[in-house]
Design a protein around this motif. Structure first.
Motif, PDB file in Angstrom:
ATOM      1  N   GLY A  48     -11.600 -55.681 -83.941  1.00  0.00           N
ATOM      2  CA  GLY A  48     -11.110 -54.049 -83.655  1.00  0.00           C
ATOM      3  C   GLY A  48     -10.278 -54.233 -82.549  1.00  0.00           C
ATOM      4  N   SER A  74       1.383 -61.222 -90.951  1.00  0.00           N
ATOM      5  CA  SER A  74       0.264 -61.351 -91.177  1.00  0.00           C
ATOM      6  C   SER A  74      -0.594 -62.848 -90.923  1.00  0.00           C
ATOM      7  N   LEU A 108      -6.985 -55.865 -83.285  1.00  0.00           N
ATOM      8  CA  LEU A 108      -5.858 -55.092 -83.953  1.00  0.00           C
ATOM      9  C   LEU A 108      -5.296 -53.983 -83.065  1.00  0.00           C
ATOM     10  N   ALA A 112      -6.653 -58.926 -89.242  1.00  0.00           N
ATOM     11  CA  ALA A 112      -8.057 -58.568 -88.951  1.00  0.00           C
ATOM     12  C   ALA A 112      -9.115 -58.759 -90.267  1.00  0.00           C
ATOM     13  N   LEU A 113      -8.659 -58.571 -91.283  1.00  0.00           N
ATOM     14  CA  LEU A 113      -9.341 -58.576 -92.391  1.00  0.00           C
ATOM     15  C   LEU A 113      -9.652 -60.135 -92.588  1.00  0.00           C
ATOM     16  N   ALA A 117       1.348 -52.926 -87.205  1.00  0.00           N
ATOM     17  CA  ALA A 117       0.052 -52.398 -87.616  1.00  0.00           C
ATOM     18  C   ALA A 117      -0.553 -52.964 -88.891  1.00  0.00           C
ATOM     19  N   ILE A 118       0.450 -52.880 -90.109  1.00  0.00           N
ATOM     20  CA  ILE A 118      -0.058 -53.466 -91.181  1.00  0.00           C
ATOM     21  C   ILE A 118      -0.546 -54.866 -91.201  1.00  0.00           C
ATOM     22  N   SER A 119       0.514 -55.621 -90.556  1.00  0.00           N
ATOM     23  CA  SER A 119       0.256 -57.026 -90.299  1.00  0.00           C
ATOM     24  C   SER A 119      -1.252 -57.378 -89.767  1.00  0.00           C
ATOM     25  N   SER A 120      -1.283 -56.431 -88.723  1.00  0.00           N
ATOM     26  CA  SER A 120      -2.568 -56.699 -87.922  1.00  0.00           C
ATOM     27  C   SER A 120      -3.886 -56.535 -88.719  1.00  0.00           C
ATOM     28  N   ILE A 121      -3.621 -55.369 -89.620  1.00  0.00           N
ATOM     29  CA  ILE A 121      -4.755 -55.072 -90.499  1.00  0.00           C
ATOM     30  C   ILE A 121      -5.080 -56.308 -91.254  1.00  0.00           C
ATOM     31  N   PHE A 122      -4.222 -56.792 -91.986  1.00  0.00           N
ATOM     32  CA  PHE A 122      -4.403 -57.847 -92.920  1.00  0.00           C
ATOM     33  C   PHE A 122      -5.030 -59.258 -91.981  1.00  0.00           C
TER      34      PHE A 122
END
Length: 442
Positions: free
Chosen positions: A56, A16, A59, A233-234, A226-231
């Motif tokens: 978006g 992340s 991600l 992106a946040l 996917a999880i890393s990308s979400i963090f």
């Protein structure tokens, strides 16, 4: 092999941080700040529209690329080898010597000249900037990665302090700037970060990192990415939202005519004075430098692969920095003006391929990809027509398309042609993603 949940959480945290570091650069600050100034009290609408392509698509692009096989050319693999390589080359030219790399040097110059050295020549800045870039590209060093590990926390710390202070002590009220078509224009401004295009090229780095750590199951790689990308992106959302708000608080201060970098320096000076401006200038310069080094390396490696080693990466690196040095003298706003129509032409193709590679399953067919890309290429064709005859045809200039939809008219032909090609062309065997093979090869 099985990995403990603790190890996976640690790897996800590292990935992340790495993703945020790769995507975050000077453009991620100057564009939301200037957009906030332009939209004023329509800040929330502008923020939402800007975040769709700037966050978006980043991600989704990272996940889609890994699902497709991990490399930028694998995203367009259904279009055939030569076309997929051409697509990868076009994207890397945009995020390389054509647009993004020159902008890093131009931003560095405007930060330095605007803050401390008003008589500094852009040529001198460019020569120094790209000499250092070439040195680290040709002779890779741990200094660069170490600098990135130190730089990002420092830069993030500065950004957090500035955003926090702007919330407590805003520079001014959010006023009505009279901006029109805020959603559409803010959406297009999000293209300027070019991070969605960069996501297509940088995803292989995450694949290699997870593989080096012993993660062999492709499904786990996709999930953890996917999880890393979400963090990541946040983190981008927080920065964009904060600096767009800072920009919005300047909307009534009479700074509507100054450039993007000048606006950032003005805001930092008002919020933190000389010390804040000094720290921001140093951090932004180093951020631009590390971004230029990474992009030059990525571009050169791809071009060496594309020419099958006949032209070495070192030669491509030299050509890349030379072209970038010449273009950087144009300045940030001029480069942005040039890049805007080019990105409007390229982004629809990238968006179509991202969506198709995300969905997989029944849509993972060559006929659908070909039809969708042809439809998404309408803005690119329109751009070329505009270059030849002076004015484009398809972008609604003839009054056939409402103004707010002119930037999205390509969606309908993309969907229609995807369906037509699926029905007309022979039903080919559904191709499965090649992530298993890609990981083994890497």
């Amino acid at each position: 092999m099985d990995q403990s949940s603790t190890s996976k959480r640690k790897w996800i945290a590292v990935a992340s941080f790495a993703l945020f570091s790769m995507f975050f650069g000077a453009g991620n600050v100057i564009f939301p700040t200037s957009l906030g100034r332009n939209v004023g009290n329509q800040y929330l609408t502008g923020f939402l529209a800007f975040s769709i392509p700037a966050v978006g698509l980043v991600l989704l692009g990272a996940i889609a690329t890994i699902r497709a096989g991990g490399t930028i050319e694998s995203v367009a693999r259904h279009l055939g080898g030569p076309i997929s390589m051409a697509f990868g080359g076009l994207i890397l030219i945009c995020i390389g010597p054509g647009l993004a790399i020159p902008r890093t040097a131009a931003t560095s110059h405007e930060m330095l000249s605007g803050a401390f050295f008003p008589s500094l020549s852009p040529t001198i800045t460019s020569l120094f900037f790209f000499a250092v870039t070439l040195f680290f590209v040709i002779k890779p060093s741990r200094v660069v990665s170490g600098l990135g590990l130190i730089l990002t926390p420092v830069l993030v710390g500065i950004l957090v302090l500035l955003i926090g202070k702007s919330l407590v002590f805003p520079l001014g009220p959010l006023v009505d700037t009279g901006a029109t078509e805020v959603f559409s224009k803010s959406f297009l401004e999000g293209y300027q970060t070019m991070d969605a295009l960069a996501a297509l090229a940088f995803s292989i780095v995450i694949i290699k990192d997870f593989q080096r750590r012993g993660m062999e199951d492709p499904s786990q790689v996709v999930r953890c990415t996917a999880i890393s990308s979400i963090f990541a992106a946040l983190g981008l959302v927080a920065v964009y939202g904060g600096f767009m708000y800072i920009g919005a608080t300047t909307s009534g201060l009479g700074v509507e005519d100054i450039g993007r970098v000048s606006l950032l320096l003005f805001s930092v000076d008002k919020l933190s004075g000389f010390t804040g401006k000094l720290l921001m200038t140093i951090a932004m310069f180093l951020a631009c430098l590390t971004t230029a080094i990474g992009l030059t390396t990525t571009f050169s490696d791809f071009m060496e692969r594309m020419t099958k080693g006949k032209i070495s990466a070192r030669v491509w690196s030299i050509l890349c920095v030379c072209v970038s040095a010449v273009l950087s003298v144009l300045g940030v706003d001029q480069i942005v003006a040039i890049s805007a129509p080019i990105l409007v032409a390229i982004y629809p193709i990238a968006i179509a391929l991202i969506v198709l590679n995300l969905v997989q399953g029944p849509l993972n067919r060559r006929s659908i990809h070909i039809g969708a890309v042809i439809g998404a290429s309408f803005p690119a064709v329109d751009f070329l027509i505009g270059l030849m005859r002076g004015t484009p045809i398809l972008g609604g200039k003839a009054g056939l398309i409402p103004e707010m939809w002119q930037n999205y008219y390509w969606i309908l032909p993309s969907v229609i042609l995807a369906l037509v090609f699926y029905l007309v062309l022979p039903k080919e065997k559904e191709e499965k993603p090649v992530l298993h093979e890609q990981m083994k090869q890497e």
